[in-house]
Write a protein that holds these residues in place. Structure first.
Motif, PDB file in Angstrom:
ATOM      1  N   TYR A 144       4.698  -2.044  -2.379  1.00 48.88           N
ATOM      2  CA  TYR A 144       4.107  -0.750  -2.105  1.00 48.88           C
ATOM      3  C   TYR A 144       2.835  -0.554  -2.916  1.00 48.88           C
ATOM      4  O   TYR A 144       1.796  -0.159  -2.382  1.00 48.88           O
ATOM      5  CB  TYR A 144       5.137   0.335  -2.423  1.00 48.88           C
ATOM      6  CG  TYR A 144       4.574   1.718  -2.641  1.00 48.88           C
ATOM      7  CD1 TYR A 144       4.045   2.461  -1.584  1.00 48.88           C
ATOM      8  CD2 TYR A 144       4.586   2.296  -3.901  1.00 48.88           C
ATOM      9  CE1 TYR A 144       3.546   3.728  -1.790  1.00 48.88           C
ATOM     10  CE2 TYR A 144       4.087   3.562  -4.115  1.00 48.88           C
ATOM     11  CZ  TYR A 144       3.565   4.277  -3.051  1.00 48.88           C
ATOM     12  OH  TYR A 144       3.072   5.526  -3.262  1.00 48.88           O
ATOM     13  N   LEU A 145       2.871  -0.853  -4.214  1.00 50.11           N
ATOM     14  CA  LEU A 145       1.683  -0.697  -5.057  1.00 50.11           C
ATOM     15  C   LEU A 145       0.574  -1.648  -4.611  1.00 50.11           C
ATOM     16  O   LEU A 145      -0.604  -1.290  -4.639  1.00 50.11           O
ATOM     17  CB  LEU A 145       2.038  -0.927  -6.526  1.00 50.11           C
ATOM     18  CG  LEU A 145       2.902   0.152  -7.179  1.00 50.11           C
ATOM     19  CD1 LEU A 145       3.360  -0.294  -8.551  1.00 50.11           C
ATOM     20  CD2 LEU A 145       2.186   1.479  -7.231  1.00 50.11           C
ATOM     21  N   ALA A 146       0.946  -2.853  -4.196  1.00 48.70           N
ATOM     22  CA  ALA A 146      -0.069  -3.819  -3.747  1.00 48.70           C
ATOM     23  C   ALA A 146      -0.798  -3.311  -2.502  1.00 48.70           C
ATOM     24  O   ALA A 146      -2.009  -3.501  -2.368  1.00 48.70           O
ATOM     25  CB  ALA A 146       0.585  -5.163  -3.465  1.00 48.70           C
ATOM     26  N   THR A 147      -0.080  -2.654  -1.611  1.00 49.21           N
ATOM     27  CA  THR A 147      -0.724  -2.158  -0.396  1.00 49.21           C
ATOM     28  C   THR A 147      -1.630  -0.965  -0.683  1.00 49.21           C
ATOM     29  O   THR A 147      -2.497  -0.632   0.129  1.00 49.21           O
ATOM     30  CB  THR A 147       0.307  -1.730   0.689  1.00 49.21           C
ATOM     31  OG1 THR A 147       1.066  -0.635   0.194  1.00 49.21           O
ATOM     32  CG2 THR A 147       1.186  -2.883   1.076  1.00 49.21           C
ATOM     33  N   THR A 148      -1.454  -0.361  -1.855  1.00 47.20           N
ATOM     34  CA  THR A 148      -2.296   0.776  -2.221  1.00 47.20           C
ATOM     35  C   THR A 148      -3.385   0.363  -3.206  1.00 47.20           C
ATOM     36  O   THR A 148      -4.060   1.203  -3.783  1.00 47.20           O
ATOM     37  CB  THR A 148      -1.462   1.917  -2.830  1.00 47.20           C
ATOM     38  OG1 THR A 148      -0.839   1.462  -4.036  1.00 47.20           O
ATOM     39  CG2 THR A 148      -0.435   2.415  -1.854  1.00 47.20           C
ATOM     40  N   GLY A 149      -3.527  -0.938  -3.418  1.00 47.33           N
ATOM     41  CA  GLY A 149      -4.596  -1.438  -4.274  1.00 47.33           C
ATOM     42  C   GLY A 149      -4.218  -1.673  -5.714  1.00 47.33           C
ATOM     43  O   GLY A 149      -5.078  -1.889  -6.558  1.00 47.33           O
TER      44      GLY A 149
END
Length: 151
Positions: A144-149
């Motif tokens: 989730y954090l990776a998809t938000t940068g």
């Protein structure tokens, strides 16, 4: 994108948007659940400066030497959220598993959002996995954090 393991964020956990009363939560039941699971917890009722409602500030040790500081706001049964402050995905996953498995009535009734995601323009809460241990929740949080940068 590779996410750093030490990236820290605030996380908010809440009932599903379409079922805000799903937890049937109160500060009293949340306090009791924390005391039962974390006998050495620091717990203090305060008044939120943002909404002038009672909140429960807490600090718990979720694993040896790993502490979570947070605030629970549950002024009515149909409004609840728990915020944990400045934690890694690993620490957030430990707390999230406890919340899902030990407090909320249905494992499918928890959604989350991170301050990191919000700072990067994503204000869409996502559902916490309804099954799995903290390692699997941590992987979901990292994704989730990776998809938000973030990672």
């Amino acid at each position: 994108m590779v996410l750093e393991h030490n990236l820290r964020s605030n996380f908010v956990f809440a009932p599903p948007e379409d079922s805000p009363a799903a937890w049937q939560a109160s500060l009293e039941t949340f306090r009791t659940a924390l005391e039962r699971s974390f006998p050495d917890a620091f717990l203090e009722i305060n008044t939120s400066s943002l909404r002038d409602v009672p909140v429960l500030d807490f600090e718990i040790e979720v694993e040896q030497g790993v502490f979570v500081t947070g605030t629970a706001a549950m002024p009515t049964p149909d409004y609840a959220h728990v915020t944990i402050i400045d934690v890694t995905a690993h620490t957030a996953a430990l707390f999230a598993q406890w919340l899902r498995d030990s407090y909320v009535p249905s494992p499918a009734s928890v959604r989350s959002i991170s301050s990191f995601a919000m700072e990067n323009g994503d204000e869409t809460p996502w559902p916490l996995p309804a099954t799995g241990d903290s390692t699997q929740i941590e992987a979901a949080l990292r994704s989730y954090l990776a998809t938000t940068g973030g990672e």
